[in-house]
Design a protein around this motif. Structure first.
Motif, mmCIF file in Angstrom:
data_model
loop_
_atom_site.group_PDB
_atom_site.id
_atom_site.type_symbol
_atom_site.label_atom_id
_atom_site.label_comp_id
_atom_site.label_asym_id
_atom_site.label_seq_id
_atom_site.Cartn_x
_atom_site.Cartn_y
_atom_site.Cartn_z
ATOM 1 N N LEU A 115 0.815 -1.216 0.000
ATOM 2 C CA LEU A 115 0.000 0.000 0.000
ATOM 3 C C LEU A 115 0.851 1.270 0.000
ATOM 4 C CD1 LEU A 115 -2.800 -1.010 2.543
ATOM 5 C CD2 LEU A 115 -2.882 -1.070 0.042
ATOM 6 N N LYS A 116 2.149 1.124 0.204
ATOM 7 C CA LYS A 116 3.010 2.307 0.294
ATOM 8 C C LYS A 116 4.143 2.307 -0.721
ATOM 9 C CE LYS A 116 6.031 2.323 3.627
ATOM 10 N NZ LYS A 116 6.746 2.353 4.913
ATOM 11 N N PRO A 135 2.899 7.178 -0.564
ATOM 12 C CA PRO A 135 1.756 8.093 -0.414
ATOM 13 C C PRO A 135 1.885 8.931 0.847
ATOM 14 C CG PRO A 135 1.157 5.909 0.328
ATOM 15 C CD PRO A 135 2.534 5.791 -0.251
ATOM 16 N N LEU A 178 -3.525 9.551 2.653
ATOM 17 C CA LEU A 178 -3.866 8.578 1.609
ATOM 18 C C LEU A 178 -3.567 7.160 2.076
ATOM 19 C CD1 LEU A 178 -4.803 7.804 -1.194
ATOM 20 C CD2 LEU A 178 -2.506 8.341 -2.060
ATOM 21 N N THR A 193 -6.283 6.011 4.394
ATOM 22 C CA THR A 193 -7.497 5.646 3.667
ATOM 23 C C THR A 193 -7.347 4.278 3.018
ATOM 24 O OG1 THR A 193 -8.008 7.966 3.221
ATOM 25 C CG2 THR A 193 -9.088 6.335 1.833
ATOM 26 N N ARG A 194 -6.178 4.021 2.435
ATOM 27 C CA ARG A 194 -5.936 2.714 1.824
ATOM 28 C C ARG A 194 -6.012 1.592 2.857
ATOM 29 N NH1 ARG A 194 -0.696 4.004 -2.120
ATOM 30 N NH2 ARG A 194 -1.855 5.128 -3.756
ATOM 31 N N LYS A 228 -9.674 0.984 3.815
ATOM 32 C CA LYS A 228 -10.396 0.256 2.769
ATOM 33 C C LYS A 228 -9.995 -1.212 2.720
ATOM 34 C CE LYS A 228 -11.094 4.147 -0.446
ATOM 35 N NZ LYS A 228 -10.739 4.702 -1.778
ATOM 36 N N LEU A 237 -3.529 0.048 -7.160
ATOM 37 C CA LEU A 237 -3.726 1.076 -6.143
ATOM 38 C C LEU A 237 -4.591 2.218 -6.664
ATOM 39 C CD1 LEU A 237 -0.186 1.317 -4.480
ATOM 40 C CD2 LEU A 237 -2.258 0.261 -3.545
ATOM 41 N N SER A 238 -4.471 2.540 -7.936
ATOM 42 C CA SER A 238 -5.294 3.619 -8.494
ATOM 43 C C SER A 238 -6.770 3.243 -8.476
ATOM 44 C CB SER A 238 -4.847 3.959 -9.925
ATOM 45 O OG SER A 238 -4.967 2.839 -10.779
ATOM 46 N N ASP A 297 -7.849 3.582 -4.861
ATOM 47 C CA ASP A 297 -8.022 4.994 -4.512
ATOM 48 C C ASP A 297 -9.295 5.567 -5.118
ATOM 49 O OD1 ASP A 297 -5.634 4.859 -3.138
ATOM 50 O OD2 ASP A 297 -4.449 5.722 -4.781
ATOM 51 N N GLN A 326 -15.092 5.201 -3.894
ATOM 52 C CA GLN A 326 -15.587 6.362 -3.168
ATOM 53 C C GLN A 326 -15.846 6.087 -1.690
ATOM 54 O OE1 GLN A 326 -18.849 8.363 -5.261
ATOM 55 N NE2 GLN A 326 -18.186 7.400 -7.165
#
Length: 204
Positions: free
Chosen positions: A81-82, A86, A90, A93-94, A97, A125-126, A129, A132
């Motif tokens: 995730l990193k 980020p 961010l 948030t990842r 989720k 990852l995009s 992200d 919503q």
């Protein structure tokens, strides 16, 4: 009010890395408690009373998370995730989720057709992200709760204060409304029970 627990097992978020603070995980644990009414703890070692476990690690494993539904286990890999370095918000948030997504898949949930649901197929990852929402739609919760029960993790039972007083486990009243309910339920009858004579003869 929430009924007292009957020694139910817990969901443990076992933090085995340093880049994500416990405070972040405590916020996620609180959202799981609110959504599913599960007992959730954030800890550094697996507790003996853990029925479900998600380990949070940072390693070079090629997946963001893995799940073992038959074992009530999942592992979240912060390293994936990193990789693009980020900013903290961010990354937080990842993590939120993906912890939720790992929990849903671990407990029998899956992809959701709702346009804004967190449980969409994700391959990058995009795409993660772009989702919503940061928590799943409630449609997943019923199957998750049933699956969790198989591992001894049961949702808390929430009922009205009046029902709790009737059942005998309600805490002492803390405000005027609760006191009025308490007094009404515990009030003695104001008139004795009257037994009227029979109006019809009972045949033997």
């Amino acid at each position: 009010v929430t009924a007292p627990s009957n020694d139910t097992r817990i969901l443990a978020l076992v933090n085995g890395q340093q880049c994500v603070a416990n405070a972040w995980l405590e916020e996620i644990a609180a959202s799981i408690k609110t959504g599913l009414q599960f007992p959730v703890v954030v800890c550094e070692k697996r507790p003996e009373d853990a029925g479900l476990v998600i380990e949070i690690k940072e390693n070079d494993y090629p997946a963001t998370f893995i799940t073992a539904p038959e074992s009530g286990f999942a592992m979240l890999n912060i390293g994936k995730l990193k990789v693009d370095k980020p900013k903290d918000e961010l990354l937080k948030t990842r993590v939120t989720k993906e912890l939720w997504r790992a929990l849903v898949y671990m407990l029998g949930g899956g992809n959701d057709a709702q346009p804004v649901c967190l449980m969409k197929p994700v391959a990058s990852l995009s795409e993660l992200d772009a989702l919503q929402s940061i928590c799943p739609c409630p449609m997943s919760f019923a199957v998750m709760s049933e699956t969790a029960k198989r591992f001894g993790v049961a949702p808390a039972r929430i009922t009205s204060y009046r029902q709790a007083v009737i059942e005998g486990w309600a805490p002492a009243p803390t405000n005027d409304i609760q006191k009025a309910i308490w007094d009404k339920v515990h009030a003695m009858p104001t008139a004795p029970l009257a037994i009227k004579p029979e109006t019809k003869k009972v045949e033997k």
